[in-house]
Design a protein around this motif. Structure first.
Motif, PDB file in Angstrom:
ATOM      1  N   GLN A   1       1.128  -1.145  -0.151  1.00  0.00           N
ATOM      2  CA  GLN A   1       0.133   0.337   0.017  1.00  0.00           C
ATOM      3  C   GLN A   1       0.405   1.195  -0.045  1.00  0.00           C
ATOM      4  OE1 GLN A   1      -3.407   0.437   0.418  1.00  0.00           O
ATOM      5  NE2 GLN A   1      -3.243   2.497  -0.105  1.00  0.00           N
ATOM      6  N   VAL A   2       0.866   2.283  -1.361  1.00  0.00           N
ATOM      7  CA  VAL A   2       1.249   3.351  -1.230  1.00  0.00           C
ATOM      8  C   VAL A   2       0.486   4.666  -1.210  1.00  0.00           C
ATOM      9  CG1 VAL A   2       2.515   4.774  -2.578  1.00  0.00           C
ATOM     10  CG2 VAL A   2       3.299   2.404  -2.545  1.00  0.00           C
ATOM     11  N   ASP A   3       0.920   5.285  -0.066  1.00  0.00           N
ATOM     12  CA  ASP A   3       0.026   6.610   0.632  1.00  0.00           C
ATOM     13  C   ASP A   3       0.491   7.956  -0.487  1.00  0.00           C
ATOM     14  OD1 ASP A   3      -0.956   4.986   2.961  1.00  0.00           O
ATOM     15  OD2 ASP A   3      -2.063   4.880   1.797  1.00  0.00           O
ATOM     16  N   LEU A   4      -0.026   8.633  -1.616  1.00  0.00           N
ATOM     17  CA  LEU A   4       0.832   9.913  -1.714  1.00  0.00           C
ATOM     18  C   LEU A   4       0.380  10.564  -0.415  1.00  0.00           C
ATOM     19  CD1 LEU A   4       0.933   9.451  -5.705  1.00  0.00           C
ATOM     20  CD2 LEU A   4       2.548   9.062  -3.513  1.00  0.00           C
ATOM     21  N   VAL A   5       0.317  12.389  -0.371  1.00  0.00           N
ATOM     22  CA  VAL A   5      -0.270  13.197   0.440  1.00  0.00           C
ATOM     23  C   VAL A   5      -0.343  14.147   0.443  1.00  0.00           C
ATOM     24  CG1 VAL A   5      -0.973  13.554   3.392  1.00  0.00           C
ATOM     25  CG2 VAL A   5      -0.222  10.797   2.643  1.00  0.00           C
ATOM     26  N   GLU A   6      -1.279  14.228   0.041  1.00  0.00           N
ATOM     27  CA  GLU A   6      -1.307  15.679  -0.502  1.00  0.00           C
ATOM     28  C   GLU A   6      -1.602  16.946   0.931  1.00  0.00           C
ATOM     29  OE1 GLU A   6      -2.926  14.231  -4.377  1.00  0.00           O
ATOM     30  OE2 GLU A   6      -3.499  14.504  -1.874  1.00  0.00           O
ATOM     31  N   SER A  21       2.440  20.715  -1.912  1.00  0.00           N
ATOM     32  CA  SER A  21       3.796  19.694  -1.190  1.00  0.00           C
ATOM     33  C   SER A  21       2.729  18.275  -0.989  1.00  0.00           C
ATOM     34  CB  SER A  21       3.128  19.809   0.347  1.00  0.00           C
ATOM     35  OG  SER A  21       4.513  20.988   0.585  1.00  0.00           O
ATOM     36  N   CYS A  22       3.315  16.840  -1.844  1.00  0.00           N
ATOM     37  CA  CYS A  22       2.999  15.923  -1.543  1.00  0.00           C
ATOM     38  C   CYS A  22       3.953  14.761  -1.185  1.00  0.00           C
ATOM     39  CB  CYS A  22       2.535  15.335  -3.326  1.00  0.00           C
ATOM     40  SG  CYS A  22       1.947  13.572  -3.989  1.00  0.00           S
ATOM     41  N   ALA A  23       4.234  14.091   0.166  1.00  0.00           N
ATOM     42  CA  ALA A  23       4.640  12.777   0.687  1.00  0.00           C
ATOM     43  C   ALA A  23       4.182  11.619  -0.059  1.00  0.00           C
ATOM     44  CB  ALA A  23       4.697  13.590   1.807  1.00  0.00           C
ATOM     45  N   ALA A  24       5.619  11.114   0.196  1.00  0.00           N
ATOM     46  CA  ALA A  24       5.141   9.849   0.421  1.00  0.00           C
ATOM     47  C   ALA A  24       5.938   8.495   0.041  1.00  0.00           C
ATOM     48  CB  ALA A  24       4.771   8.758  -0.719  1.00  0.00           C
ATOM     49  N   SER A  25       6.654   8.187   1.425  1.00  0.00           N
ATOM     50  CA  SER A  25       7.519   7.518   2.363  1.00  0.00           C
ATOM     51  C   SER A  25       7.772   6.479   1.749  1.00  0.00           C
ATOM     52  CB  SER A  25       8.030   7.385   3.860  1.00  0.00           C
ATOM     53  OG  SER A  25       6.308   6.945   4.295  1.00  0.00           O
ATOM     54  N   GLU A  26       6.466   5.426   1.333  1.00  0.00           N
ATOM     55  CA  GLU A  26       7.408   4.312   0.716  1.00  0.00           C
ATOM     56  C   GLU A  26       7.432   4.050  -0.957  1.00  0.00           C
ATOM     57  OE1 GLU A  26       3.144   4.602   2.669  1.00  0.00           O
ATOM     58  OE2 GLU A  26       4.522   6.066   1.625  1.00  0.00           O
ATOM     59  N   LEU A  27       7.813   5.487  -1.316  1.00  0.00           N
ATOM     60  CA  LEU A  27       8.256   5.631  -2.332  1.00  0.00           C
ATOM     61  C   LEU A  27       9.864   6.016  -2.683  1.00  0.00           C
ATOM     62  CD1 LEU A  27       5.640   6.387  -4.863  1.00  0.00           C
ATOM     63  CD2 LEU A  27       6.092   4.109  -4.664  1.00  0.00           C
ATOM     64  N   THR A  28      10.581   5.119  -3.279  1.00  0.00           N
ATOM     65  CA  THR A  28      12.020   5.690  -3.575  1.00  0.00           C
ATOM     66  C   THR A  28      11.679   6.820  -4.802  1.00  0.00           C
ATOM     67  OG1 THR A  28      12.969   3.642  -3.028  1.00  0.00           O
ATOM     68  CG2 THR A  28      14.916   5.636  -4.567  1.00  0.00           C
ATOM     69  N   TRP A  29      11.278   8.139  -4.260  1.00  0.00           N
ATOM     70  CA  TRP A  29      11.694   9.146  -4.967  1.00  0.00           C
ATOM     71  C   TRP A  29      12.067   9.507  -6.209  1.00  0.00           C
ATOM     72  CZ3 TRP A  29       7.150  10.237  -4.214  1.00  0.00           C
ATOM     73  CH2 TRP A  29       6.581  11.212  -3.430  1.00  0.00           C
TER      74      TRP A  29
END
Length: 129
Positions: A1-6, A21-29
């Motif tokens: 499960q990947v969450d992008l949070v704006e 802003s948009c953050a997602a700690s699960e992805l390697t940006w």
């Protein structure tokens, strides 16, 4: 499960500025193409801006944001930004960030929203005249 949070959506007057802003700690940006899209009243969702894995910014001509909006990312903090200046009432809408793994490759062409695998829930931007 990947969450992008704006975050960062707000109500402003025309001519004002906002930074989304948009953050997602699960992805390697740095491996991803990261895009901003918006759903404006009465229109289909449209691409606004994107930044490819190499950090090259892209702007959708149809959205008429070039020169007013700036897309950027911080690979260390894993945050995608959209700096919006000289806002107009027609910029009102829900803004979404999206991500698609494209290490070393190009972002999907505009109009191919379906190519983005991960999406956020959106943040509301209201611009009054």
């Amino acid at each position: 499960q990947v969450d992008l949070v704006e975050s960062g959506g707000d109500s402003v007057q025309a001519g004002g500025s906002l930074r989304l802003s948009c953050a997602a700690s699960e992805l390697t940006w740095r491996w991803y193409c990261l895009g901003w899209f918006r759903q404006t009243p009465g229109k289909e969702r449209e691409g606004v801006a994107a930044i490819d894995s190499a950090g090259n910014p892209l702007y959708a001509n149809s959205a008429s944001v070039k020169g007013r909006f700036t897309v950027s990312k911080d690979n260390t903090k894993q945050i995608l930004y959209l700096q919006m200046d000289s806002l107009k009432p027609e910029d009102t809408g829900i803004y979404y960030c999206a991500a698609d793994r494209r290490y070393g490759g190009n972002c999907p062409p505009w109009g191919r929203d379906d190519a983005y695998k991960y999406w956020g829930q959106g943040t509301q931007v209201n611009v009054s005249s």
